[in-house]
Enzyme design. Structure first.
Site, PDB file in Angstrom:
ATOM      1  N   LYS A 178      -1.426   0.957  -0.500  1.00 27.96           N
ATOM      2  CA  LYS A 178      -1.072  -0.397  -0.082  1.00 27.96           C
ATOM      3  C   LYS A 178       0.136  -0.287   0.841  1.00 27.96           C
ATOM      4  O   LYS A 178       1.003   0.586   0.617  1.00 27.96           O
ATOM      5  CB  LYS A 178      -0.712  -1.177  -1.353  1.00 27.96           C
ATOM      6  CG  LYS A 178      -0.457  -2.646  -1.224  1.00 27.96           C
ATOM      7  CD  LYS A 178      -0.194  -3.212  -2.643  1.00 27.96           C
ATOM      8  CE  LYS A 178      -0.102  -4.706  -2.685  1.00 27.96           C
ATOM      9  NZ  LYS A 178      -0.018  -5.225  -4.084  1.00 27.96           N
TER      10      LYS A 178
ATOM     11  N   SER B  34      -3.306  -9.002  -4.994  1.00 26.19           N
ATOM     12  CA  SER B  34      -2.831  -8.831  -3.657  1.00 26.19           C
ATOM     13  C   SER B  34      -3.214  -7.497  -3.022  1.00 26.19           C
ATOM     14  O   SER B  34      -3.167  -7.377  -1.788  1.00 26.19           O
ATOM     15  CB  SER B  34      -1.299  -8.954  -3.634  1.00 26.19           C
ATOM     16  OG  SER B  34      -0.702  -7.922  -4.382  1.00 26.19           O
TER      17      SER B  34
ATOM     18  N   SER C  37      -2.336  -7.691  -9.527  1.00 26.70           N
ATOM     19  CA  SER C  37      -2.793  -7.327  -8.185  1.00 26.70           C
ATOM     20  C   SER C  37      -3.572  -6.036  -8.050  1.00 26.70           C
ATOM     21  O   SER C  37      -4.120  -5.761  -6.985  1.00 26.70           O
ATOM     22  CB  SER C  37      -1.614  -7.286  -7.228  1.00 26.70           C
ATOM     23  OG  SER C  37      -1.254  -8.587  -6.892  1.00 26.70           O
TER      24      SER C  37
END
Ligand code: GLN
Length: 481
Positions: A85, A160, A184
């Site tokens: 990420k 997310s 997330s």
């Protein structure tokens, strides 16, 4: 075409063996994954940066493998492409935190967990899109546009950590690092049919990862199969001098890593099986739970976690509070875009122009909850309820091996569907935030597909530092039919 062809990717461990034996060249493997990243990205927007210079690292590894360099040959992730990420700092690499505010930031050092993977011979091929600093549940708050679900471009892959999950499902890399502050990793894992771990708070170092709510943040990750997860968690876990909240816990030998009995005792909390769950998701969960009930290796019993109903309220007070204080460093001087030579104009101007709407919303809510006259009413009260929820979890996990719950009340929803209503968006987190409030480890496990053919996951929550035990149970789940 509104979806991608989902390729079948071989297991990570067998691939490492093939790399070691010379059957697979690292450079070929890395090239294959980079090419796939480039070909899918225009369709699903999973990457903010694709790291083509990974090829040079792959060539270097191949040279060492050819000479059977003993140090290289002992590496557990030799030649394995992976993604992170874009909240993970990687030295010399652009790291945007998925916010326009940090568009040009180049990381000066590498996060501990990413470094541990690199040290074992893994090769980073891309930095993934997400909600900015992790603020969101669908990926749609990203300053770089929403990520699309590989199986249906009109839907979210979950957030997310949207790009990490979507790219892994689409066949890029063998594992993907995400972050889980309130779900997330688990939510996109559930939406994408992957395994997604939120480790015990303090097990994996947070050093070098963009902070959201520091007492909730955990570096989690995604894999396609449970066996890969076990190896990776063992590599990532452990004390880090750069993160004072990390603990040294022996991985497999601690008391918490053993099952309590021959039979696996699972608590089903009635507060988690509510009307809020969509009929489609519920039928998948019910069918899976029924299979567990019929299996002699499991013993299921209903339990109650009475304070869990306050979890979402607690989360959306405490996390924005921590978010707002963590944002103080983004003052347009040390970090961020410069819009004026005047200090004050720059401070206000850069934040106003470049922080995404959800970033501003979280700062406002958090600052309000911490302000004079309100901090006792909101922050302190929420902290007390946090402790109560944690106590109830501990009591139940003292009697049972695990708590089993839904990951999410819904499966992958349509992009745009919840964007105008933040409360509806926050409600998606209702079953995941508790494990971050308490610090317990939790795993999202794929259990089936809904009537649209989209994946549904179930959540297994264990005592602190019981990851190894969670993996043992999850492995048994794979052959209970
Ligand atoms: N969806 C949750 C939120 O928006 C969780 C975010 C996360 O875990 N990073 O706060």
């Amino acid at each position: 075409m509104n979806s991608l062809e989902i390729p079948t990717i071989p297991g990570m461990l067998e691939t490492v063996e093939k790399v070691k034996s010379g059957e697979i060249k690292v450079v070929e493997l890395v090239r294959e994954h980079l090419e796939r990243a480039h070909s899918i990205n225009p369709q699903i927007n999973a990457f903010i940066t694709i790291l083509d210079d990974a090829i040079a690292q792959a060539e270097e590894l191949d040279r060492k493998i050819e000479t059977k360099d003993p140090e290289v040959m002992s590496k557990k992730l030799l030649g394995i492409p992976f993604t992170v990420k874009d909240l993970y700092l990687v030295e010399g690499t652009r790291t945007t935190f998925s916010s326009k505010f940090m568009e040009d930031f180049v990381a000066p050092y590498t996060s501990t967990v990413a470094q541990k993977c690199l040290n074992e011979g893994a090769i980073l091929v891309g930095k993934c899109n997400s909600d900015p600093w992790g603020f969101g549940g669908s990926g749609e708050n990203s300053g770089y546009g929403a990520t699309k679900h590989p199986m249906d471009f009109t839907r979210t892959p979950g957030g997310s950590s949207s790009g990490s999950a979507a790219s892994l499902l689409a066949g890029v890399g063998f594992f993907a690092l995400g972050t889980d502050t309130g779900g997330s990793v688990r939510l996109p894992a559930s939406f994408c049919g992957l395994y997604g771990l939120k480790p015990t708070y303090g097990r994996n170092s947070r050093f070098g990862i963009g902070a959201m709510g520091s007492s909730f943040d955990t570096p989690g990750f995604f894999t396609r199969i449970i066996e890969d997860m076990e190896v990776l968690e063992e590599i990532m876990a452990g004390k880090d001098v750069n993160d004072a909240t990390t603990a040294e816990v022996l991985y497999k030998t601690s008391e918490n890593s053993k099952l309590k009995d021959q039979k696996i005792k699972i608590a089903i909390p009635k507060e988690f099986f509510t009307e809020d769950i969509s009929a489609d998701v519920k039928s998948q969960l019910d069918a899976f739970i029924e299979k567990l009930r019929k299996n002699p290796n499991f013993e299921l019993e209903e339990c109650s976690l009475p304070s869990a109903k306050h979890a979402l309220a607690v989360y959306y007070i405490l996390v924005p509070a921590e978010i707002s204080s963590n944002r103080a460093r983004y003052d347009g001087v040390r970090y961020g875009k410069k819009v004026s030579d005047n200090y004050e104009e720059n401070l206000f101007g850069s934040r106003s122009r470049y922080f995404e709407d959800e970033v501003k919303r979280r700062i406002l809510v958090g600052t309000y909850a911490l302000s004079k006259g309100y901090s006792d009413k909101y922050y302190k009260q929420a902290s007390l309820v946090r402790a109560k929820i944690a106590k109830e979890f501990e009591e139940v996990l003292g009697k049972f091996d695990f708590i089993l719950s839904p990951v999410s009340p819904v499966s992958a929803f349509k992009l745009g569907e919840k964007m105008d209503d933040p409360v509806q968006m926050y409600l998606v987190d209702i079953f995941t935030v508790t494990a971050n409030i308490t610090g317990n480890p939790a795993l999202s496990i794929p259990v089936g597909n809904d009537s649209n053919g989209l994946p549904v996951g179930i959540q297994l929550i264990g005592s602190k530092f019981s990851e190894s035990k969670i993996f043992q149970a999850a492995k048994q789940f794979t052959n209970i039919d």
